[in-house]
Design an enzyme around this catalytic site. Structure first.
Site, mmCIF file in Angstrom:
data_model
loop_
_atom_site.group_PDB
_atom_site.id
_atom_site.type_symbol
_atom_site.label_atom_id
_atom_site.label_comp_id
_atom_site.label_asym_id
_atom_site.label_seq_id
_atom_site.Cartn_x
_atom_site.Cartn_y
_atom_site.Cartn_z
ATOM 1 C CE LYS A 1 -5.040 -4.537 -2.581
ATOM 2 N NZ LYS A 1 -4.040 -4.782 -1.573
ATOM 3 C CD1 TRP B 1 -5.282 -13.324 7.101
ATOM 4 C CD2 TRP B 1 -5.084 -12.255 5.150
ATOM 5 N NE1 TRP B 1 -6.332 -12.440 7.000
ATOM 6 C CE2 TRP B 1 -6.230 -11.763 5.804
ATOM 7 C CE3 TRP B 1 -4.757 -11.730 3.912
ATOM 8 C CZ2 TRP B 1 -7.055 -10.790 5.259
ATOM 9 C CZ3 TRP B 1 -5.565 -10.750 3.361
ATOM 10 C CH2 TRP B 1 -6.705 -10.291 4.023
ATOM 11 N NE ARG C 1 1.095 -13.220 1.388
ATOM 12 C CZ ARG C 1 0.590 -12.322 2.211
ATOM 13 N NH1 ARG C 1 -0.267 -12.691 3.143
ATOM 14 N NH2 ARG C 1 0.925 -11.053 2.110
ATOM 15 C CD GLU D 1 0.682 -2.960 6.606
ATOM 16 O OE1 GLU D 1 0.975 -2.481 5.493
ATOM 17 O OE2 GLU D 1 -0.125 -3.896 6.755
ATOM 18 N NE ARG E 1 0.556 -2.002 -5.098
ATOM 19 C CZ ARG E 1 0.084 -2.331 -3.894
ATOM 20 N NH1 ARG E 1 -1.216 -2.317 -3.677
ATOM 21 N NH2 ARG E 1 0.898 -2.658 -2.924
ATOM 22 C CE LYS F 1 2.645 -5.210 -1.247
ATOM 23 N NZ LYS F 1 1.868 -5.361 -0.023
ATOM 24 C CG ASP G 1 2.169 -7.164 2.995
ATOM 25 O OD1 ASP G 1 2.511 -6.157 2.362
ATOM 26 O OD2 ASP G 1 1.128 -7.227 3.674
ATOM 27 C CD GLU H 1 17.232 -6.203 10.812
ATOM 28 O OE1 GLU H 1 17.150 -6.133 9.587
ATOM 29 O OE2 GLU H 1 18.325 -6.320 11.407
ATOM 30 C CD GLU I 1 -3.892 -7.729 0.766
ATOM 31 O OE1 GLU I 1 -4.139 -6.512 0.783
ATOM 32 O OE2 GLU I 1 -3.053 -8.279 1.507
ATOM 33 N NE ARG J 1 -2.723 -2.306 6.687
ATOM 34 C CZ ARG J 1 -3.343 -3.115 7.528
ATOM 35 N NH1 ARG J 1 -3.507 -2.787 8.796
ATOM 36 N NH2 ARG J 1 -3.827 -4.259 7.107
HETATM 37 C C1 GCV Z 1 -3.721 -1.407 0.757
HETATM 38 C C2 GCV Z 1 -0.677 -4.965 2.951
HETATM 39 C C3 GCV Z 1 -1.517 -4.066 3.772
HETATM 40 C C4 GCV Z 1 -2.774 -3.718 3.067
HETATM 41 C C5 GCV Z 1 -2.418 -3.139 1.709
HETATM 42 C C6 GCV Z 1 -1.621 -4.145 0.921
HETATM 43 C C7 GCV Z 1 -1.193 -3.652 -0.442
HETATM 44 O O1 GCV Z 1 -1.282 -6.217 2.892
HETATM 45 O O2 GCV Z 1 -1.782 -4.659 5.003
HETATM 46 O O3 GCV Z 1 -3.439 -2.788 3.851
HETATM 47 O O4 GCV Z 1 -3.520 -2.783 1.010
HETATM 48 O O5 GCV Z 1 -0.487 -4.475 1.641
HETATM 49 O O6 GCV Z 1 0.009 -3.539 -0.639
HETATM 50 O O7 GCV Z 1 -1.999 -3.381 -1.288
#
Ligand code: GCV
Length: 665
Positions: free
Chosen positions: A274, A527, A328, A385, A311, A352, A357, A497, A278, A152
């Site tokens: 992390k 997802w 989710r 991103e 995280r 977050k 996300d 936006e 994912e 990213r």
């Molecule tokens: C590094 C999002 C991004 C992922 C990232 C993830 C995260 O999903 O698309 O690339 O992973 O956030 O915060 O870990």
């Protein structure tokens, strides 16, 4: 007058000479320390380079004194007031300039603030300023891969790695450290997040010397390193049969590994993990919860004073789109709220800002304020991103200001800003937007996002507008250019936006890269981010009778979001499934509002492009044309969003635009 900027120097541009030159010509330092010596060196070097003041470091008779508040008070009998850790005092009289830190790093921050104020014309005889950061944990986490690619990343290759090795331009790293320190960043995580990348390798003996060398470059700037590590390291590196956090051998392995790492970097700030995120390994692999997982690693760091940043981006990324029972958005709260109070003292959960996300329009996560017995930080993305990838101008402090405004409704002083200032949120983390591009951030105006991030971490009560004006004036030395640039910054997020996914539905981006529209790109994917548009309606019912997500908020917010009549309309489709003929507050239907905002968003970008073109004769050719090219690409992107979104809904509904603008069949 031509405004000729050096993009590489960011907010440290050359100025005309300054009035206090007589006092600034000599800088005195009475205490010795790595950071203080660097502070004095930085001040004299930058005065000479940017302000045409030939400045040298001297003794106590110098016109400008740098030191710590206790040190200067003791040695010179001054009565400087003390402030909070990492804070500083600046005092200017006609005989002396004093820049004094509460501690050595405070003095360095004072130097950079002094230089910024000098550039802004705000330092005069009589200036007295006392300032300190709101929070002690102000971090950036790099997602760079050991290959040199940046996950990213939109500003070129990694500053730290190349082709499987730690490999960097030392001067560039020092210049980066300066940029970070000048905006108050004091933690930097390196080591990537995914796969067998640097997160794995940096904690091996073959690479720890490299980490130690990097740490030494950042140390004089008060930036401590964190390492992104992998939960599975005990078996991938240690050859143990498991990474079960309750296994005694695993616990011992982490302890030994931490001891080894601290021999190389004694002031390492800790680890970032992390886990169960994912496809990354985590405690769930062993039937353990996240407190058990985090505490095992935290125990290894504790004897060294290290912290574990854990995280909260934990959710099921292998969902069946047919299954409407999983939401989710609920995941982080469902996993972490029941564990509140079970984490070791040196664990910092990193949450977050939103439940999904880093989306353009999503609500603030219900975990904020709900965690009351656990230390946690707010996580945002500086890298763009989902917000235009440093092709589109998108000024993120505008968004962050609104996040900080959010009132969690847990007791008095319950906005995120207040929670941060009062220490109930323990810091801020983000993924930076930098790389080896000459201007650091790809889009030169995206430097404002890095700058704004640091400034807001330091002082969350600053407004996006104040920061935009400050950054623009520091970067563009001509006042009218700076005004136009501020205006562009402030217009950019609302415009983005408007042409993006409407009213909080999120994730209408291309799955592959997350740039540009793909309305159903995620609709049948695993997802978990669906909008479920059909001929009649769109959005997810997250009320108590829907997925129940809304009940994760404090009761007043649950009520606010739970009723379409009171739900902020920008987020209405995040919380509600609505028919296209739902009438919004302006008296027009949801569908008509979708059409309108998308036409307006495009027009707004067109206007921004024209504003930029108006700067042609005022800017150096390189800066002008590199930004121009990006605005042109942004216009093409906004057009694509406008036409794909509008066409999609027109085809779904067969309902025409009330203003009969061009929508494609
Ligand atoms: C590094 C999002 C991004 C992922 C990232 C993830 C995260 O999903 O698309 O690339 O992973 O956030 O915060 O870990």
């Amino acid at each position: 007058m031509i405004c000729n900027i050096k993009e590489y120097d960011c907010w440290f541009q050359r100025r005309a000479s300054v009035p206090l030159a007589r006092l600034l010509g000599s800088v005195g330092l009475l205490e010795q320390s790595l950071v203080l010596e660097n502070a004095a060196g930085e001040l004299s070097a930058l005065l000479t380079k940017n302000f045409a003041v030939l400045s040298v470091v001297e003794g106590k008779d110098a016109g400008t004194l740098i030191g710590t508040i206790p040190g200067l008070n003791a040695q010179l009998g001054l009565k400087l007031p003390s402030t909070k850790p990492e804070g500083f005092v600046i005092k200017v009289s006609d005989t002396r300039v004093i820049i004094a830190g509460q501690d050595e790093i405070g003095a360095l921050y004072g130097v950079y603030r002094f230089l910024a104020l000098l550039a802004l014309g705000k330092i005069n005889v009589g200036t007295e300023l006392i300032d300190a950061p709101a929070t002690q944990f102000r971090s950036l986490t790099h997602w760079d891969n050991i290959s040199g690619d940046v996950i990213r990343g939109y500003a070129g290759k990694s500053l730290f790695y190349n082709n499987g090795r730690v490999d960097y331009d030392e001067q560039r790293v020092i210049d980066y450290a300066r940029l970070l320190a000048s905006i108050g960043i004091n933690r930097l995580a390196i080591g990537g997040t995914f796969g067998p990348g640097p997160g794995q390798l940096l904690i091996t003996e073959s690479m720890l010397p490299d980490v130690a060398r990097l740490a030494a470059l950042f140390r004089p700037f008060g930036v401590k390193l964190l390492l992104n590590v992998k939960f599975s390291a005990p078996y991938t590196l240690g050859k143990l049969p498991t990474a079960d956090p309750l296994d005694a051998d695993v616990v011992a392995w982490w302890k030994e590994r931490a001891d080894l790492i601290y021999r190389y970097v004694p002031d390492l700030a800790g680890f970032v993990v992390k886990a169960d995120s994912e496809m990354e390994p985590g405690p769930f692999d062993y039937g353990r919860n996240h407190a058990e997982g985090a505490n095992a690693l935290a125990a290894a760091l504790a004897p060294h004073g290290g912290e574990l940043v854990w995280r909260c981006f934990v959710y099921n990324c292998a969902q069946d789109w047919r299954d409407q029972s999983i939401d989710r958005a609920r995941a982080a709260y469902d996993v972490f709220k029941p564990l509140d109070g079970m984490f070791a003292d040196n664990v910092l959960l990193q949450v977050k800002f939103g439940p999904y996300d880093f989306q353009v329009l999503e609500p603030v996560s219900p975990l904020f304020g709900a965690l009351s017995k656990t230390r946690y930080t707010l996580e945002v993305q500086v890298t763009q991103e989902y917000t235009g990838q440093q092709i589109d101008l998108c000024y993120l402090p505008y968004k962050w200001e609104r996040i900080l405004d959010f009132d969690t409704r847990y007791g008095p002083r319950s906005t995120l800003r207040e929670l941060l200032i009062d220490g109930k949120i323990s810091g801020v983390g983000a993924i930076p937007n930098v790389g080896l591009d000459h201007n650091w951030t790809g889009h030169t105006l995206a430097q404002a996002n890095l700058y704004g991030y640091g400034r807001l971490c330091w002082d969350p009560s600053l407004s996006a507008e104040q920061i935009a004006r400050e950054w623009s004036a520091l970067t563009f030395t001509d006042a009218s250019v700076a005004d136009t640039v501020s205006e562009l910054l402030l217009r950019s997020y609302p415009a983005y936006e408007k042409y993006n996914a409407p009213f909080g539905v999120c994730f209408m981006v291309t799955p592959a890269g997350h740039y540009g529209p793909n309305i159903e790109g995620y609709e049948f994917s695993p997802w978990g981010t669906y909008h479920r548009a059909d001929r009649f309606a769109i959005g997810i019912d997250r009320t108590g009778s829907g997925t129940g997500y809304v009940t994760q908020y404090a009761p007043e917010n649950a009520a606010l979001f739970g009723d379409p009549a009171t739900c902020p309309e920008q987020l209405i489709l995040f919380f509600h499934r609505l028919r296209y003929d739902y009438v919004m507050k302006n008296g027009q239907t949801l569908l008509q509002n979708i059409y309108n905002t998308h036409f307006e968003g495009y027009d707004e970008v067109k206007h921004m492009l024209e504003l930029w073109k108006g700067l042609k004769d005022w800017l150096d050719e390189h800066t002008y044309s590199s930004v121009l090219t990006r605005f042109e690409r942004q216009l093409a992107n906004a057009r694509e969003w406008r036409d794909q979104i509008n066409t999609y809904f027109w085809r779904k509904t067969g309902i025409t635009d009330a203003h009969v603008r061009k929508i494609y069949e």
